[in-house]
Design an enzyme around this catalytic site. Structure first.
Site, PDB file in Angstrom:
ATOM      1  N   ASP A   1       8.011   1.796   1.620  1.00 43.05           N
ATOM      2  CA  ASP A   1       7.557   0.421   1.805  1.00 43.05           C
ATOM      3  C   ASP A   1       8.708  -0.536   1.483  1.00 43.05           C
ATOM      4  OD1 ASP A   1       6.094  -1.910   2.030  1.00 43.05           O
ATOM      5  OD2 ASP A   1       4.986  -1.637   0.147  1.00 43.05           O
TER       6      ASP A   1
ATOM      7  N   HIS B   1       2.839   0.109   3.828  1.00 46.03           N
ATOM      8  CA  HIS B   1       2.438  -0.941   2.886  1.00 46.03           C
ATOM      9  C   HIS B   1       0.947  -0.929   2.587  1.00 46.03           C
ATOM     10  CE1 HIS B   1       3.035  -4.677   0.738  1.00 46.03           C
ATOM     11  NE2 HIS B   1       2.185  -5.326   1.517  1.00 46.03           N
TER      12      HIS B   1
ATOM     13  N   SER C   1       0.355  -6.298  -2.637  1.00 43.74           N
ATOM     14  CA  SER C   1       1.252  -7.113  -1.827  1.00 43.74           C
ATOM     15  C   SER C   1       1.481  -8.462  -2.506  1.00 43.74           C
ATOM     16  CB  SER C   1       0.669  -7.255  -0.415  1.00 43.74           C
ATOM     17  OG  SER C   1       1.582  -7.815   0.481  1.00 43.74           O
TER      18      SER C   1
END
Length: 501
Positions: free
Chosen positions: A348, A405, A284
């Protein structure tokens, strides 16, 4: 962009902040046909899942032959696994060494979540729960063969308020800093022998499922200023997180940039003469910091040894990362020889931002940047391993952004991926229960509770007189005392190698 941002405000995407410590692993969930023995398939599984399993049987001989194809030990082909040829021929079909290394580095990134204090009711919120010397022991990673060298911190006084975790208490460990990850180095002789070199690993913390930080991305590019080319630009929020510091805060008195460059310089000096590699990983927002720090190390010529004839390879294993910089940034990373493997889930949304308007898929991107200095042009760097959670018979085929995610879900997908046209099948026997550590992504048929990784009694302990208290934690050293010295050495070496005054 507005509709996407609104979708992220849904509270179901927020992370459960009761975090972390090992819950008993669910060893019963090991499905026989997927290298997970002793698990009966639920009668509630769909026909689609049974179809997938029957396809596995038809492909079983081919997959077994491929799994046994480790013609060379890792130490003889580690440069290829680290991306010296941009992973050509290793992704489809998936090379077994590469799969294991992707998962291994992903677990370093995951350890940043497993050790981070998210509890806003704790005065230690925003820091690591464990002493550096006990870190790998506490999260059951001693067998990795690495030792902790330092923790990394960043100032929270920047325009990414939805990313940083802060305590609701008045008496807190720091008003201006968050723990962001660590630097470790391979020390076990057997692990060094297996790897074929001494590996320096940098792991950056990101976000598990809490995606509101994306709202803070301004899509505004900022000149990197790590060299004299102002056309190399980076998203402003990432740049600020990496470069800003807070002199009034002991933990943020050095920027994340100064910390990482100083530590890499220290380790290169300490192990000079040995075969070294620098591997940086993150998930991320941590993936963005991984790429940014890799670029910085290479741009500062830190990986060029003093004789100028030897280069330490720099590799990035990135998970669910956003775009970081413009096309010039991408081209410069390639010129510097930084090898980046981006692991994504096609469902995602984070890897699609910033740069929704103009990105590497736009055929006129180069002309737009060069002729018009377009301020919202972004480009991904490196090779992409695109996975699809709909192909796993274990995961819910939903559209929940947080689940798509999730890092543990990515590692699960890597474990089962053999190629674009090959059936999903576990190759390493990775426990599927790990997917639900920080999510509710597993199908309910498997009986694994969601968000099961948490501290016993939220860290409360009972004293000898029967009172329940949250114990004090030992003070963690903010920075090694020679951090300033090593950072100045980096600047001095960079000026000499770039022939600057």
């Amino acid at each position: 962009m507005t509709s996407f941002q609104l979708s992220l405000t849904n509270t179901k995407h927020k992370r459960n902040h009761t975090s972390l410590e090992v819950f008993p692993l669910w060893n019963t969930f090991k499905a026989k046909n997927l290298s997970f023995p002793n698990k009966r398939l639920s009668p509630n599984l769909s026909l689609k899942t049974y179809s997938c399993l029957s396809n596995l049987d038809s492909n079983n001989i081919e997959l077994q032959q491929y799994d046994q194809e480790e013609k060379k030990p890792l130490h003889e082909m580690w440069r290829e696994i680290q991306g010296c040829d941009n992973w050509k021929g290793l992704l489809d079909p998936m090379d077994s060494h590469l799969r294991k290394e992707i998962i291994r580095y992903g677990e370093f990134a995951q350890s940043c979540y497993d050790s981070f204090d998210y509890d806003p009711h704790s005065k230690y919120c925003g820091t690591c729960k464990y002493q550096p010397s006990h870190f790998f022991d506490k999260i059951n990673m001693l067998k990795k063969g690495y030792e902790m060298r330092r923790y990394l911190y960043a100032t929270s006084n920047i325009n990414l308020p939805n990313f940083f975790q802060k305590s609701k208490m008045s008496n807190v460990w720091s008003q201006h800093a968050n723990w962001m990850g660590y630097v470790a180095v391979a020390m076990d002789p057997e692990e060094i022998k297996r790897l074929g070199r001494r590996d320096i690993v940098v792991a950056w913390r990101g976000t598990v499922t809490y995606l509101e930080w994306i709202h803070d991305l301004q899509d505004i590019l900022h000149p990197a200023h790590f060299r004299d080319d102002p056309n190399i630009k980076i998203e402003t929020g990432f740049f600020d997180m990496y470069t800003k510091k807070e002199n009034s805060c002991h933990y943020a008195s050095f920027s994340a940039r100064e910390q990482i460059l100083a530590e890499i310089n220290r380790l290169i000096e300490k192990y000079q003469g040995e075969e070294l590699s620098i591997t940086i990983t993150g998930h991320s927002l941590g993936a963005a910091l991984a790429l940014l720090s890799a670029y910085d190390i290479a741009e500062m010529k830190l990986n060029i040894l003093h004789n100028g004839k030897s280069i330490i390879p720099i590799s990035v294993f990135s998970f669910a990362g956003p775009r970081v910089g413009n096309l010039k940034f991408k081209e410069r990373c390639e010129e510097l020889g930084i090898k980046v493997l981006r692991v994504i889930n096609v469902h995602d949304k984070v890897p699609t931002v910033p740069g929704i308007i103009t990105n590497e898929k736009f055929i006129f991107q180069k002309q737009l940047e060069e002729k018009f200095s377009f301020a919202w042009s972004y480009a991904h760097v490196g090779a992409e391993l695109a996975l699809d959670h709909h192909r796993s018979p274990f995961l819910k085929p939903n559209s929940d952004l947080g689940c798509a995610h999730n890092l543990e879900a990515h590692l699960h997908l890597v474990d089962g991926y053999h190629g674009k046209v090959r059936a999903f099948r576990s190759a390493t026997g990775r426990d599927v229960a790990l997917v639900n550590k920080d999510s509710s992504f597993l199908k309910e048929d498997y009986g694994v509770p969601p968000f099961w990784w948490q501290d016993e009694n939220k860290g409360m302990v009972r004293t000898s007189d029967g009172q329940w208290v949250l114990p004090e934690r030992p003070v963690i050293e903010a920075h090694p005392p020679d951090t300033a010295h090593h950072f100045q050495q980096v600047l001095k070496l960079a000026r000499a190698r770039l022939n600057l005054p």
